[in-house]
Design a protein around this motif. Structure first.
Motif, PDB file in Angstrom:
ATOM      1  N   TRP A   1       0.812  -1.231   0.000  1.00 27.42           N
ATOM      2  CA  TRP A   1       0.000   0.000   0.000  1.00 27.42           C
ATOM      3  C   TRP A   1       0.833   1.263   0.000  1.00 27.42           C
ATOM      4  O   TRP A   1       0.410   2.286  -0.546  1.00 27.42           O
ATOM      5  CB  TRP A   1      -1.031  -0.049   1.131  1.00 27.42           C
TER       6      TRP A   1
ATOM      7  N   ASN B   1      -6.919   0.855   3.679  1.00 25.17           N
ATOM      8  CA  ASN B   1      -5.455   0.745   3.619  1.00 25.17           C
ATOM      9  C   ASN B   1      -4.813   1.999   3.037  1.00 25.17           C
ATOM     10  O   ASN B   1      -3.758   2.425   3.492  1.00 25.17           O
ATOM     11  CB  ASN B   1      -5.051  -0.462   2.766  1.00 25.17           C
TER      12      ASN B   1
ATOM     13  N   HIS C   1      -2.715   4.139   5.883  1.00 29.82           N
ATOM     14  CA  HIS C   1      -1.312   3.731   5.803  1.00 29.82           C
ATOM     15  C   HIS C   1      -0.447   4.826   6.443  1.00 29.82           C
ATOM     16  O   HIS C   1      -0.760   6.009   6.319  1.00 29.82           O
ATOM     17  CB  HIS C   1      -0.927   3.540   4.332  1.00 29.82           C
TER      18      HIS C   1
ATOM     19  N   THR D   1     -11.760  -2.455   2.568  1.00 25.64           N
ATOM     20  CA  THR D   1     -10.469  -2.634   3.242  1.00 25.64           C
ATOM     21  C   THR D   1      -9.336  -1.972   2.458  1.00 25.64           C
ATOM     22  O   THR D   1      -8.393  -1.432   3.043  1.00 25.64           O
ATOM     23  CB  THR D   1     -10.178  -4.144   3.394  1.00 25.64           C
TER      24      THR D   1
END
Lengths: 553, 553
Positions: B266, B290, B294, B286
């Motif tokens: 990511w 991410n 992150h 999800t």
């Protein structure tokens, strides 16, 4: 490997049923000049179209299937809400909608009805006299349905033909349960405008119309049009011309408001654009011209209007004036035989940082092939010409929406559908970016000493002279060169221009490298009256050639 | 009534051939984590895909036809440019592309390959060990092709299986002359992720993929995405999941730049978004999570990024955070069986003047049916439930791109395809604007005293508590009510929450009229570790039910 889930059919009911379900309150407006305005919407239209289905049943109309035409239903009408209803109801019933060009000579109209063997004739009340002549000669027509905004009407009778009134039929009918048709059922039939010879019949299936609508809708979502669900559509292409270029289907597909302006009154159309918030429309260059130069035009703010132009070459001056008024113009290209759209001047990903001027230049082309369309430009031996923007060849095309044949004309059919490609009879060049530039109809290319001169390109160059209102270039037999160009020029109202001035102006363009010297016409004829036009608004070169019997030596 | 002009086929070659012809220089970028980056373009990809055609011929692959599968070609790969090439080359050859979910348990992977009877296995070099296990058990596989960014490679051998290297095959091959296939030739095969029971096989024809791409592309051109030819696409949905939701086909169809990020890192993906100018991507919630959370995320300006989310319900908090970062989010809905997209939360013409908040609320729905898709929401007797946004029923669908059947499972097939409609097994409500709200999988609906409780809706409500990181609601047998809801809650890192607090919070929502009192879970279990997920990132309720053997009384 066929089942009802897997083979879910591409039929027109998918468009209007969905619109009624998801966009029920979005308006469909019937706004004939001077009113009264009828404000319908997709839910109400779906109800009326279902009733129309029952009316067709009552009229004894037969549905078709793949390989077998349903009853042909002829329509003589302007751009009205009832014409919109017929665009859906007739094909969804399984019958064939034959939209008739009311601007053709009565003789040609009768010819097309005889070819189509129509059984029922739907007419706007404006065409009662015409319909009397037609029905007296076309014996297949047993029933006439009159469409009128007046609820009260006098008795109208036709010899040997039963007369119905559309609104009476609809009012008394129950909603019809439309069948699940094969997508290969023929939906529409129409005839080419016939600048050469008799009109030729073409026809299209449900599948073809749905795929055409999807592809054009997707292309219009690109710049410079950026078509959007917040647009409001008003087809100005007459609905008797090739599905009004698909706009009544596309607008329904994406669920936007539609406005039908009736017969074409440009002052009224300008008022509708403002009053109804119209943002997207279409038409030949003459229609764009009519909107820009109508006496009322300066009163209206046309900024943001999206205009799809096509049908004949867009003059540069007209594009520039439209841009000055803030109109976004895209040019499309196609033929009656191609449903019609195959090319459109949408932008490409690599043009993001191009200056606006350079992008606008491409709007003068015929465009890129739209999704699912394949094209080639080929020489007389069927070989691809270089994609250099210079070498001329014939445009040939493959797409899921080309008519299968010319009705009752196997010879013309064999001539057009050759080597796996449909031959457009248009002479074009293809540039390295993928844009096609139509140079001429094959018959209008001037063949001078073995080289080709594009009459259209030459007209475009002459039209940049500030005093020129209209120009046509024709090929005239020449003892030495075979053919040489002659220009017929109409000056702008109140202005004067001479042959000498035009020739000097062109010599200037030659010196600037914009045209070869040998393209300069052998003669420039200045005339005061407008040039003769065909029913689709294109200059009628056949008439011009007859009128100007020029001898060159 | 069939001829080659009229029946021009909807096959995938129309997409990539056209891109090579019209958008030759537009980039297709292979950018695995850490590089090296390969900058290809549509012209080069067309060349490589044609060479891939010859490689398939050399490998002895057999083309299929309608009613007969071509050779099945299994692929184990991340989102790479070679996977992109296989997306076109294998179906255009007439073979069937079987994209394998590499996140399934090896046992399930082997099961799917046995079901598909694959003949050739293409693998990313990351999966050599896995491929050894697979080929030792799946005897139909005779050949393995290894895809690597390294041009130099060691000898790799497999017992009883011939090994090839992709780049060697491509380099040595001549451009293949792809056949003109019927659009009803099967193009792809893939298996559902199987949260219940074994993965089930589905397959799709060229026609289905082309129509799906056209319809989704058209829908994405609407707000809130306003997809455009100037977008740059990077599929973040793994390419082994249902055509990466069509993005590799759609991007090619409209001729935009594409970026393939390799395996999913990511931090690298965020860097690519910036470096490559990526503007449109897709993924389950999800993945959006991410990107937003992150550690590197705050360094990047994500304004203007367009994100198509789907696969499981979008939490409100995630949508709000994405909006705060300036990301335009649209939610889509579909199943592996539906190719996948059937619904999308595009805006409608009547919403022009709605406040942004009200429009954003609809992004939490599953969306409107996209063009050519018909849906109904029906009760247990197959009757339409009221479109009131409240009454639950099963979502059933018809579209031109539903899989024909479950491979080798006539019973499941009969169960899903009933009464002319494909049954999604999803419980939904349909609102008056036409937006569908998925309440639950049929199996996850909690049936309490004859009434239905949506576990998804209840999860959504609980997740609005500020200390809640993740929540799952499961139905637990109850002696009196049949079933009652139990919530499993994971608090945000560093925060604490108690059962008492959650119950009081929900009582507050009850008092505000946001949920009925009888929906309050009988038990709220607070756990510290993340909830178990399936290979597609959805909470695995099967595992949860096994783990929390709760008894209610």
């Amino acid at each position: 490997m066929s089942n009802q889930y897997y083979d879910y059919q591409l039929t027109l009911d998918k468009l209007i049923r969905k619109a009624a379900l998801i966009y029920p309150d979005v308006e469909v407006v019937h706004a004939p000049p001077g009113g009264p305005i009828i404000r319908s919407n997709y839910a109400k239209e779906w109800d009326r179209i279902q009733r129309l289905g029952s009316a067709l049943e009552e009229l004894g109309v037969s549905p078709g299937e793949p390989g077998k035409f349903g009853s042909r239903i002829a329509v003589l009408d302007w751009n009205t809400i009832r014409h919109f209803e017929l665009y859906y109801g007739v094909p969804m019933y399984g019958a064939v909608l034959h939209t008739v060009n009311v601007l053709l000579a009565p003789e040609d109209i009768i010819y097309t009805l005889l070819q189509a063997q129509d059984e029922v004739l739907f007419i706007n009340e404006d065409f009662i006299s015409l319909a009397r002549i037609v029905t007296s000669l076309v014996k297949s027509i047993k029933k006439v349905v009159i469409m009128s905004d007046e609820l009260e009407h006098e008795e109208v009778s036709f010899d040997g033909v039963k007369v119905y009134w559309y609104e009476d039929l609809i009012r008394d009918a129950r909603p019809y349960n439309f069948p699940e048709l094969s997508e290969n059922t023929v939906a529409t039939m129409m005839f080419t405008s016939g600048t050469t010879g008799r009109p030729k019949g073409t026809y299209f299936t449900h599948r073809q119309l749905v795929l055409h609508a999807m592809s054009v809708a997707l292309s219009l979502s690109a710049p410079p049009i950026n078509a959007n669900i917040y647009d409001v559509a008003m087809p100005l292409v007459p609905m008797f011309h090739v599905h009004a270029w698909g706009l009544p289907y596309i607008a329904t597909l994406v669920g936007i408001k539609q406005v039908y302006p009736g017969r074409f009154d440009w002052g009224w159309v300008l008022k509708l654009i403002k009053d109804e918030g119209v943002t997207i429309t279409n038409g030949v260059p003459t229609i764009l011209f009519n909107l820009l130069y109508h006496p009322d035009s300066p009163k209206y703010d046309l900024r943001g209007l999206k205009f799809i132009v096509g049908g004949s070459a867009l003059p540069r001056g007209l594009l520039e004036e439209a841009s000055r008024r803030g109109i976004h113009v895209v040019q499309g290209f196609g033929l009656t035989e191609t449903a019609p759209v195959i090319l459109l001047t949408m932008e490409k990903a690599n043009m993001r940082n191009w200056p606006e001027d350079r992008k606008r230049e491409l709007v003068l082309s015929a465009g890129l092939p739209i999704p699912l369309v394949d094209i080639r430009v080929v020489d007389g031996q069927g070989r691809d010409v270089p994609r250099d923007g210079k070498t001329m060849g014939e445009l040939v095309v493959r797409a899921p929406w080309i008519t299968r044949e010319y009705l009752n004309d196997p010879e013309k059919t064999r001539n057009a559908w050759r080597d796996g490609w449909f031959h457009t009879d248009d002479i074009a060049v293809w540039d390295s970016e993928g844009y096609v530039w139509i140079m001429d109809r094959a018959k209008d290319v001037i063949k001078s000493g073995g080289e080709w001169i594009s009459s259209t390109r030459l007209e475009d160059l002459i039209s940049t002279h500030p005093a020129v209102y209209e120009v046509a270039v024709i090929g005239v037999p020449h003892p030495k060169w075979g053919e040489r160009p002659v220009a017929i020029v109409v000056p702008k109202p109140g202005q004067k221009v001479t042959e000498e001035e035009i020739r000097n102006y062109l010599m200037g363009l030659v010196n600037e490298g914009k045209m070869p010297k040998w393209w300069i016409p052998d003669k420039v004829v200045i005339v005061e009256s407008e040039l003769p036009k065909t029913s689709t608004g294109k200059v009628d070169k056949k008439v011009l050639r007859e009128r100007f019997q020029i001898t060159l030596e």
